[in-house]
Design a protein around this motif. Structure first.
Motif, PDB file in Angstrom:
ATOM      1  N   LYS A  43       8.578  12.872 -11.465  1.00  0.00           N
ATOM      2  CA  LYS A  43       7.738  13.910 -12.070  1.00  0.00           C
ATOM      3  C   LYS A  43       7.740  15.209 -11.257  1.00  0.00           C
ATOM      4  O   LYS A  43       7.883  16.291 -11.831  1.00  0.00           O
ATOM      5  CB  LYS A  43       6.374  13.242 -12.230  1.00  0.00           C
ATOM      6  CG  LYS A  43       5.146  13.969 -12.158  1.00  0.00           C
ATOM      7  CD  LYS A  43       3.992  13.047 -12.516  1.00  0.00           C
ATOM      8  CE  LYS A  43       3.548  12.110 -11.405  1.00  0.00           C
ATOM      9  NZ  LYS A  43       3.112  12.745 -10.176  1.00  0.00           N
ATOM     10  N   LEU A  69      -3.155  18.630  -2.839  1.00  0.00           N
ATOM     11  CA  LEU A  69      -4.011  17.778  -2.006  1.00  0.00           C
ATOM     12  C   LEU A  69      -3.419  17.574  -0.617  1.00  0.00           C
ATOM     13  O   LEU A  69      -4.144  17.555   0.369  1.00  0.00           O
ATOM     14  CB  LEU A  69      -4.232  16.423  -2.691  1.00  0.00           C
ATOM     15  CG  LEU A  69      -4.995  16.480  -4.012  1.00  0.00           C
ATOM     16  CD1 LEU A  69      -5.035  15.117  -4.673  1.00  0.00           C
ATOM     17  CD2 LEU A  69      -6.413  16.990  -3.782  1.00  0.00           C
ATOM     18  N   GLY A  80      -2.757   5.462  -1.370  1.00  0.00           N
ATOM     19  CA  GLY A  80      -2.344   5.464  -2.770  1.00  0.00           C
ATOM     20  C   GLY A  80      -3.512   5.374  -3.730  1.00  0.00           C
ATOM     21  O   GLY A  80      -3.332   5.053  -4.903  1.00  0.00           O
ATOM     22  N   LEU A  91      -6.718   7.020  -5.894  1.00  0.00           N
ATOM     23  CA  LEU A  91      -7.007   8.309  -6.510  1.00  0.00           C
ATOM     24  C   LEU A  91      -8.231   8.951  -5.880  1.00  0.00           C
ATOM     25  O   LEU A  91      -9.168   8.250  -5.477  1.00  0.00           O
ATOM     26  CB  LEU A  91      -7.306   8.128  -8.010  1.00  0.00           C
ATOM     27  CG  LEU A  91      -6.151   7.724  -8.910  1.00  0.00           C
ATOM     28  CD1 LEU A  91      -6.628   7.641 -10.347  1.00  0.00           C
ATOM     29  CD2 LEU A  91      -5.000   8.702  -8.795  1.00  0.00           C
ATOM     30  N   LEU A  92      -8.230  10.266  -5.820  1.00  0.00           N
ATOM     31  CA  LEU A  92      -9.454  10.982  -5.434  1.00  0.00           C
ATOM     32  C   LEU A  92     -10.415  10.970  -6.614  1.00  0.00           C
ATOM     33  O   LEU A  92      -9.987  10.768  -7.759  1.00  0.00           O
ATOM     34  CB  LEU A  92      -9.100  12.418  -5.058  1.00  0.00           C
ATOM     35  CG  LEU A  92      -8.885  12.590  -3.557  1.00  0.00           C
ATOM     36  CD1 LEU A  92      -7.666  11.830  -3.094  1.00  0.00           C
ATOM     37  CD2 LEU A  92      -8.746  14.041  -3.207  1.00  0.00           C
ATOM     38  N   GLY A 114       0.838  15.936 -12.327  1.00  0.00           N
ATOM     39  CA  GLY A 114      -0.023  14.978 -11.621  1.00  0.00           C
ATOM     40  C   GLY A 114      -1.481  15.000 -12.063  1.00  0.00           C
ATOM     41  O   GLY A 114      -2.325  14.319 -11.483  1.00  0.00           O
ATOM     42  N   ARG A 167      -5.034  12.264 -14.421  1.00  0.00           N
ATOM     43  CA  ARG A 167      -4.617  10.911 -14.088  1.00  0.00           C
ATOM     44  C   ARG A 167      -5.679   9.891 -14.476  1.00  0.00           C
ATOM     45  O   ARG A 167      -5.479   8.703 -14.277  1.00  0.00           O
ATOM     46  CB  ARG A 167      -4.380  10.822 -12.592  1.00  0.00           C
ATOM     47  CG  ARG A 167      -2.890  10.973 -12.221  1.00  0.00           C
ATOM     48  CD  ARG A 167      -2.802  10.690 -10.817  1.00  0.00           C
ATOM     49  NE  ARG A 167      -1.704  10.301 -10.079  1.00  0.00           N
ATOM     50  CZ  ARG A 167      -0.890  11.100  -9.409  1.00  0.00           C
ATOM     51  NH1 ARG A 167      -0.925  12.384  -9.567  1.00  0.00           N
ATOM     52  NH2 ARG A 167      -0.019  10.596  -8.591  1.00  0.00           N
ATOM     53  N   GLN A 171     -10.635  12.916 -16.273  1.00  0.00           N
ATOM     54  CA  GLN A 171      -9.909  14.177 -16.044  1.00  0.00           C
ATOM     55  C   GLN A 171      -9.322  14.697 -17.350  1.00  0.00           C
ATOM     56  O   GLN A 171      -9.351  15.906 -17.625  1.00  0.00           O
ATOM     57  CB  GLN A 171      -8.785  13.967 -15.025  1.00  0.00           C
ATOM     58  CG  GLN A 171      -9.273  13.633 -13.621  1.00  0.00           C
ATOM     59  CD  GLN A 171      -8.123  13.331 -12.657  1.00  0.00           C
ATOM     60  OE1 GLN A 171      -6.948  13.511 -12.970  1.00  0.00           O
ATOM     61  NE2 GLN A 171      -8.475  12.862 -11.466  1.00  0.00           N
ATOM     62  N   ARG A 203       7.918   8.666   2.097  1.00  0.00           N
ATOM     63  CA  ARG A 203       6.706   9.456   2.320  1.00  0.00           C
ATOM     64  C   ARG A 203       5.664   8.535   2.950  1.00  0.00           C
ATOM     65  O   ARG A 203       5.731   7.313   2.797  1.00  0.00           O
ATOM     66  CB  ARG A 203       6.210   9.962   0.951  1.00  0.00           C
ATOM     67  CG  ARG A 203       5.665  11.354   0.990  1.00  0.00           C
ATOM     68  CD  ARG A 203       5.477  11.920  -0.394  1.00  0.00           C
ATOM     69  NE  ARG A 203       4.401  11.277  -1.142  1.00  0.00           N
ATOM     70  CZ  ARG A 203       4.150  11.542  -2.418  1.00  0.00           C
ATOM     71  NH1 ARG A 203       4.897  12.398  -3.085  1.00  0.00           N
ATOM     72  NH2 ARG A 203       3.167  10.933  -3.030  1.00  0.00           N
ATOM     73  N   ASP A 221       2.761   7.761   2.150  1.00  0.00           N
ATOM     74  CA  ASP A 221       2.037   6.890   1.219  1.00  0.00           C
ATOM     75  C   ASP A 221       3.006   6.026   0.411  1.00  0.00           C
ATOM     76  O   ASP A 221       2.671   5.537  -0.658  1.00  0.00           O
ATOM     77  CB  ASP A 221       1.097   7.695   0.292  1.00  0.00           C
ATOM     78  CG  ASP A 221       1.814   8.755  -0.522  1.00  0.00           C
ATOM     79  OD1 ASP A 221       2.993   9.035  -0.243  1.00  0.00           O
ATOM     80  OD2 ASP A 221       1.195   9.310  -1.442  1.00  0.00           O
ATOM     81  N   ARG A 236      -0.548   2.400  -6.532  1.00  0.00           N
ATOM     82  CA  ARG A 236      -0.208   3.489  -7.452  1.00  0.00           C
ATOM     83  C   ARG A 236       0.376   2.968  -8.751  1.00  0.00           C
ATOM     84  O   ARG A 236       0.097   3.512  -9.820  1.00  0.00           O
ATOM     85  CB  ARG A 236       0.724   4.488  -6.762  1.00  0.00           C
ATOM     86  CG  ARG A 236      -0.093   5.463  -5.942  1.00  0.00           C
ATOM     87  CD  ARG A 236       0.564   5.838  -4.638  1.00  0.00           C
ATOM     88  NE  ARG A 236       1.686   6.701  -4.871  1.00  0.00           N
ATOM     89  CZ  ARG A 236       2.765   6.719  -4.071  1.00  0.00           C
ATOM     90  NH1 ARG A 236       2.853   5.894  -3.051  1.00  0.00           N
ATOM     91  NH2 ARG A 236       3.713   7.552  -4.308  1.00  0.00           N
TER      92      ARG A 236
HETATM   93  P1  AMP Z   1       1.557  12.515  -6.192  1.00  0.00           P
HETATM   94  O1  AMP Z   1       2.237  13.461  -5.270  1.00  0.00           O
HETATM   95  O2  AMP Z   1       1.430  13.034  -7.589  1.00  0.00           O
HETATM   96  O3  AMP Z   1       2.178  11.128  -6.150  1.00  0.00           O
HETATM   97  O4  AMP Z   1       0.055  12.362  -5.655  1.00  0.00           O
HETATM   98  C1  AMP Z   1      -0.188  11.862  -4.353  1.00  0.00           C
HETATM   99  C2  AMP Z   1      -1.608  11.344  -4.231  1.00  0.00           C
HETATM  100  O5  AMP Z   1      -2.538  12.434  -4.451  1.00  0.00           O
HETATM  101  C3  AMP Z   1      -2.013  10.283  -5.247  1.00  0.00           C
HETATM  102  O6  AMP Z   1      -1.591   8.983  -4.872  1.00  0.00           O
HETATM  103  C4  AMP Z   1      -3.539  10.451  -5.218  1.00  0.00           C
HETATM  104  O7  AMP Z   1      -4.067   9.893  -4.031  1.00  0.00           O
HETATM  105  C5  AMP Z   1      -3.704  11.955  -5.108  1.00  0.00           C
HETATM  106  N1  AMP Z   1      -3.784  12.606  -6.447  1.00  0.00           N
HETATM  107  C6  AMP Z   1      -2.859  13.440  -7.002  1.00  0.00           C
HETATM  108  N2  AMP Z   1      -3.245  13.851  -8.218  1.00  0.00           N
HETATM  109  C7  AMP Z   1      -4.453  13.257  -8.442  1.00  0.00           C
HETATM  110  C8  AMP Z   1      -5.359  13.273  -9.528  1.00  0.00           C
HETATM  111  N3  AMP Z   1      -5.109  13.970 -10.656  1.00  0.00           N
HETATM  112  N4  AMP Z   1      -6.514  12.542  -9.407  1.00  0.00           N
HETATM  113  C9  AMP Z   1      -6.772  11.844  -8.299  1.00  0.00           C
HETATM  114  N5  AMP Z   1      -5.954  11.774  -7.243  1.00  0.00           N
HETATM  115  C10 AMP Z   1      -4.796  12.467  -7.301  1.00  0.00           C
END
Ligand code: AMP
Length: 186
Positions: free
Chosen positions: A12, A34, A49, A51-52, A78, A81, A85, A122, A124, A133
């Protein structure tokens, strides 16, 4: 706004960046945001991994939307999720703050995305964080596509197990059909 959604490892962010660079769109990746912005407990959650919270996420994105010119096309990667949201985002569309031109749902079998994540390195990308995830995607994120379809939003499923260039080509075919005509972008 063009939304890119998909499980971790679906490519993505690579696709978001490619599309944005090629078309001259802004690229708003919540993961990237983030990784720059969050500290302390939230940063640890991310590395596991998890979510916030919706509240934390919406607060950040709301500020970013205030910063950019929302009348220009941009890629949102992203987010959303969770159903919470997605409902917030749909609310912003209904208030005419945002408009959705396309939603790309990047799908790929678990075995393929797991292998990609394990090869990526990475912080995570540990086995536990990968499990979290993939599980989060199956139980939470998938429901969002049902909601978007109910709202008659333009959802396109893209086979993300293909080579990146083929995935990009199929996204581009849809984007070119949108005929985006913002002055700044031509
Ligand atoms: P990504 O780079 O998209 O894989 O995002 C990395 C990490 O950021 C995720 O595993 C979550 O911990 C956090 N994150 C990214 N986008 C969101 C979102 N929309 N809601 C909550 N947590 C998020």
């Amino acid at each position: 706004m063009i939304i890119l959604s998909g499980v971790a490892g679906s490519g993505k962010s690579l696709q978001g960046r490619l599309l944005a660079d090629e078309q001259g769109f802004a690229w708003i990746s919540t993961g990237e945001l983030l990784r720059v912005l969050v500290t302390g407990k939230q940063r640890h959650l991310m590395l596991q991994g998890e979510l916030l919270s919706d509240a934390a996420m919406i607060e950040i994105l709301d500020k970013v939307f205030d910063l950019i010119d929302l009348s220009n096309e941009f890629v949102l990667d992203g987010f959303p999720r969770t159903v919470g949201q997605a409902k917030w985002l749909i609310g912003q569309v209904k208030k005419d703050r945002l408009s959705v031109d396309a939603i790309f749902d990047l799908t790929a079998p678990q075995a393929i995305v797991r292998e990609r994540l394990q090869g990526r390195g990475r912080l995570d990308d540990t086995d536990i964080a990968i499990d979290n995830r993939l599980e989060e995607y199956d139980t939470v994120t998938r429901k969002i596509m049902d909601l978007f379809k109910q709202e008659k939003m333009p959802v396109y499923e893209v086979d993300a197990s293909q080579a990146p260039q083929l995935v990009h080509d199929s996204i581009l075919r849809h984007v070119e059909a949108l005929n985006i005509t913002d002055d700044d972008q031509n």
